[in-house]
Scaffold this active site. Sequence first.
Site, PDB file in Angstrom:
ATOM      1  N   SER A   9      76.813  67.194  34.170  1.00  0.00           N
ATOM      2  CA  SER A   9      75.400  66.814  34.174  1.00  0.00           C
ATOM      3  C   SER A   9      74.497  68.040  34.335  1.00  0.00           C
ATOM      4  O   SER A   9      74.960  69.122  34.737  1.00  0.00           O
ATOM      5  CB  SER A   9      75.128  65.829  35.328  1.00  0.00           C
ATOM      6  OG  SER A   9      75.123  66.514  36.566  1.00  0.00           O
ATOM      7  N   SER A  29      73.162  58.328  38.034  1.00  0.00           N
ATOM      8  CA  SER A  29      73.191  59.794  38.074  1.00  0.00           C
ATOM      9  C   SER A  29      72.706  60.451  36.778  1.00  0.00           C
ATOM     10  O   SER A  29      73.333  61.386  36.264  1.00  0.00           O
ATOM     11  CB  SER A  29      74.592  60.294  38.439  1.00  0.00           C
ATOM     12  OG  SER A  29      75.001  59.787  39.687  1.00  0.00           O
ATOM     13  N   ASN A  46      74.934  69.291  37.706  1.00  0.00           N
ATOM     14  CA  ASN A  46      76.231  69.815  38.166  1.00  0.00           C
ATOM     15  C   ASN A  46      76.267  71.346  38.273  1.00  0.00           C
ATOM     16  O   ASN A  46      77.179  71.906  38.884  1.00  0.00           O
ATOM     17  CB  ASN A  46      77.381  69.334  37.270  1.00  0.00           C
ATOM     18  CG  ASN A  46      77.749  67.879  37.485  1.00  0.00           C
ATOM     19  OD1 ASN A  46      78.163  67.185  36.560  1.00  0.00           O
ATOM     20  ND2 ASN A  46      77.615  67.390  38.710  1.00  0.00           N
ATOM     21  N   ASN A  76      86.914  62.975  40.654  1.00  0.00           N
ATOM     22  CA  ASN A  76      87.960  64.005  40.499  1.00  0.00           C
ATOM     23  C   ASN A  76      88.170  64.770  41.801  1.00  0.00           C
ATOM     24  O   ASN A  76      89.297  65.038  42.204  1.00  0.00           O
ATOM     25  CB  ASN A  76      87.558  65.021  39.423  1.00  0.00           C
ATOM     26  CG  ASN A  76      87.530  64.418  38.035  1.00  0.00           C
ATOM     27  OD1 ASN A  76      87.964  63.282  37.846  1.00  0.00           O
ATOM     28  ND2 ASN A  76      87.026  65.172  37.071  1.00  0.00           N
ATOM     29  N   GLY A  77      87.046  65.127  42.445  1.00  0.00           N
ATOM     30  CA  GLY A  77      87.112  65.921  43.669  1.00  0.00           C
ATOM     31  C   GLY A  77      87.804  65.144  44.789  1.00  0.00           C
ATOM     32  O   GLY A  77      88.692  65.664  45.472  1.00  0.00           O
ATOM     33  N   ARG A  78      87.394  63.873  44.960  1.00  0.00           N
ATOM     34  CA  ARG A  78      87.987  63.055  46.028  1.00  0.00           C
ATOM     35  C   ARG A  78      89.472  62.817  45.771  1.00  0.00           C
ATOM     36  O   ARG A  78      90.288  62.813  46.685  1.00  0.00           O
ATOM     37  CB  ARG A  78      87.228  61.718  46.152  1.00  0.00           C
ATOM     38  CG  ARG A  78      85.977  61.840  46.982  1.00  0.00           C
ATOM     39  CD  ARG A  78      85.046  60.670  46.782  1.00  0.00           C
ATOM     40  NE  ARG A  78      84.312  60.787  45.520  1.00  0.00           N
ATOM     41  CZ  ARG A  78      83.512  59.845  45.040  1.00  0.00           C
ATOM     42  NH1 ARG A  78      83.378  58.697  45.687  1.00  0.00           N
ATOM     43  NH2 ARG A  78      82.852  60.040  43.914  1.00  0.00           N
ATOM     44  N   TRP A  79      89.822  62.627  44.524  1.00  0.00           N
ATOM     45  CA  TRP A  79      91.237  62.417  44.152  1.00  0.00           C
ATOM     46  C   TRP A  79      92.064  63.625  44.601  1.00  0.00           C
ATOM     47  O   TRP A  79      93.140  63.467  45.179  1.00  0.00           O
ATOM     48  CB  TRP A  79      91.327  62.223  42.639  1.00  0.00           C
ATOM     49  CG  TRP A  79      92.715  62.000  42.107  1.00  0.00           C
ATOM     50  CD1 TRP A  79      93.345  60.804  41.922  1.00  0.00           C
ATOM     51  CD2 TRP A  79      93.642  63.013  41.664  1.00  0.00           C
ATOM     52  NE1 TRP A  79      94.603  60.999  41.417  1.00  0.00           N
ATOM     53  CE2 TRP A  79      94.812  62.347  41.242  1.00  0.00           C
ATOM     54  CE3 TRP A  79      93.600  64.408  41.591  1.00  0.00           C
ATOM     55  CZ2 TRP A  79      95.935  63.026  40.747  1.00  0.00           C
ATOM     56  CZ3 TRP A  79      94.709  65.087  41.106  1.00  0.00           C
ATOM     57  CH2 TRP A  79      95.857  64.391  40.687  1.00  0.00           C
ATOM     58  N   ASP A 115      83.879  59.630  37.509  1.00  0.00           N
ATOM     59  CA  ASP A 115      83.602  60.192  38.833  1.00  0.00           C
ATOM     60  C   ASP A 115      84.838  60.133  39.728  1.00  0.00           C
ATOM     61  O   ASP A 115      85.697  59.270  39.559  1.00  0.00           O
ATOM     62  CB  ASP A 115      82.440  59.423  39.481  1.00  0.00           C
ATOM     63  CG  ASP A 115      81.803  60.211  40.608  1.00  0.00           C
ATOM     64  OD1 ASP A 115      82.005  61.445  40.674  1.00  0.00           O
ATOM     65  OD2 ASP A 115      81.097  59.594  41.427  1.00  0.00           O
TER      66      ASP A 115
HETATM   67  C1  IPE Z   1      77.955  62.283  37.639  1.00  0.00           C
HETATM   68  O1  IPE Z   1      78.761  62.476  38.741  1.00  0.00           O
HETATM   69  C2  IPE Z   1      78.163  63.379  36.640  1.00  0.00           C
HETATM   70  C3  IPE Z   1      79.443  63.353  35.932  1.00  0.00           C
HETATM   71  C4  IPE Z   1      80.363  62.443  36.049  1.00  0.00           C
HETATM   72  C5  IPE Z   1      79.647  64.443  34.996  1.00  0.00           C
HETATM   73  P1  IPE Z   1      78.252  63.264  40.027  1.00  0.00           P
HETATM   74  O2  IPE Z   1      79.397  63.283  40.967  1.00  0.00           O
HETATM   75  O3  IPE Z   1      77.691  64.577  39.642  1.00  0.00           O
HETATM   76  O4  IPE Z   1      77.076  62.328  40.539  1.00  0.00           O
HETATM   77  P2  IPE Z   1      76.477  62.152  42.004  1.00  0.00           P
HETATM   78  O5  IPE Z   1      76.124  63.531  42.492  1.00  0.00           O
HETATM   79  O6  IPE Z   1      77.554  61.531  42.852  1.00  0.00           O
HETATM   80  O7  IPE Z   1      75.312  61.247  41.839  1.00  0.00           O
HETATM   81  C1  IPE Z   2      83.487  63.896  38.401  1.00  0.00           C
HETATM   82  O1  IPE Z   2      84.157  64.107  39.582  1.00  0.00           O
HETATM   83  C2  IPE Z   2      83.472  65.118  37.505  1.00  0.00           C
HETATM   84  C3  IPE Z   2      82.194  65.810  37.457  1.00  0.00           C
HETATM   85  C4  IPE Z   2      81.108  65.443  38.040  1.00  0.00           C
HETATM   86  C5  IPE Z   2      82.137  67.033  36.689  1.00  0.00           C
HETATM   87  P1  IPE Z   2      83.458  64.761  40.850  1.00  0.00           P
HETATM   88  O2  IPE Z   2      83.701  66.229  40.823  1.00  0.00           O
HETATM   89  O3  IPE Z   2      82.045  64.364  40.955  1.00  0.00           O
HETATM   90  O4  IPE Z   2      84.309  64.112  42.023  1.00  0.00           O
HETATM   91  P2  IPE Z   2      83.759  63.637  43.440  1.00  0.00           P
HETATM   92  O5  IPE Z   2      82.661  62.679  43.178  1.00  0.00           O
HETATM   93  O6  IPE Z   2      83.288  64.868  44.141  1.00  0.00           O
HETATM   94  O7  IPE Z   2      84.939  63.002  44.082  1.00  0.00           O
HETATM   95 MG    MG Z   3      81.093  62.846  41.890  1.00  0.00          MG
END
Ligand code: IPE
Ligand code: IPE
Ligand code: MG
Length: 254
Positions: free
Chosen positions: A61, A205, A64, A18-21, A16
């Site tokens: 997931s 999750s 997702n 990737n987006g925040r990074w 978890d």
């Molecule tokens: C869990 O992360 C799914 C994966 C890492 C693929 P999410 O970012 O989707 O989970 P929530 O929404 O924070 O619970």
């Molecule tokens: C995990 O990183 C990758 C997937 C869920 C596919 P996120 O995309 O959930 O990153 P955050 O949680 O928004 O930072």
């Molecule tokens: Mg996430």
Amino acid sequence: MSTEYIIPQHVAIIMDGNGRWAKRRGLPRTMGHAQGAKVVEQILEDADHMGVRYLTVYAFSTENWSRPDNEVKALMNLLRTYMKTSLVKCAKNNVCIRVIGERSMLDPDLQESITHLENETRNNTGIHFQIAINYGGRDEIARAARKAAMKAFDAAQAAGELSRSYFAQVLDECMSIEGLNAQLDTAGLPDPDLLIRTCGEERISNFLLWQIAYSELYFTDAAWPDFTKQELEKAIEAYNHRDRKYGGLKEEKA
Ligand code: IPE
Ligand code: IPE
Ligand code: MG
């Protein structure tokens, strides 16, 4: 307590953050996913070298799909690329790949490259690498229950016995814990010993709900693209301080 250092046989990771990074760096979220994909390959090698036998990662997931189209597309393209480019590496490192999750919802070309990669690596005897794509623990259990029920019906029909009592008898076997376990996407794999989640979130999750019944949970603030071999070592160090009891009593050595 034994002082022997234990490498968990099966490590599962909720990758978890990737987006925040990416956001912290002023980059689009998709750049975080691209960096995250590189880290997966490195951690697979590191885990292998450390002696981990099974590594399972949560890549996408069942929930997702609700993300914006461009992000879903970018994630699917990364998976597409991985399936196509990792064949040589898997052969070299003796990696056996299995994709878990409901794959019929994936694009046909992606499904084909998954099947191809699985078939090509099936007999590899090194680390077993499971990638969860369109995976949800509830979905997996529901699908397993359906398969087990169908198996029970087929068995009753084959025996020419469709009475309620006979069916109940067959159900006892097909829908027992072992029977259901055998129908899961993870059939044949040991349960995870250690489950790691990155980037500060402390929830499951919908990952491996059935299989983590007795897994040790470890949470770290590091975002997935910053996860390193040292982070993995820290998690395994923490694991070594856990006292796994499985509902029993702690073993006291005389
Ligand atoms: C869990 O992360 C799914 C994966 C890492 C693929 P999410 O970012 O989707 O989970 P929530 O929404 O924070 O619970
Ligand atoms: C995990 O990183 C990758 C997937 C869920 C596919 P996120 O995309 O959930 O990153 P955050 O949680 O928004 O930072
Ligand atoms: Mg996430």
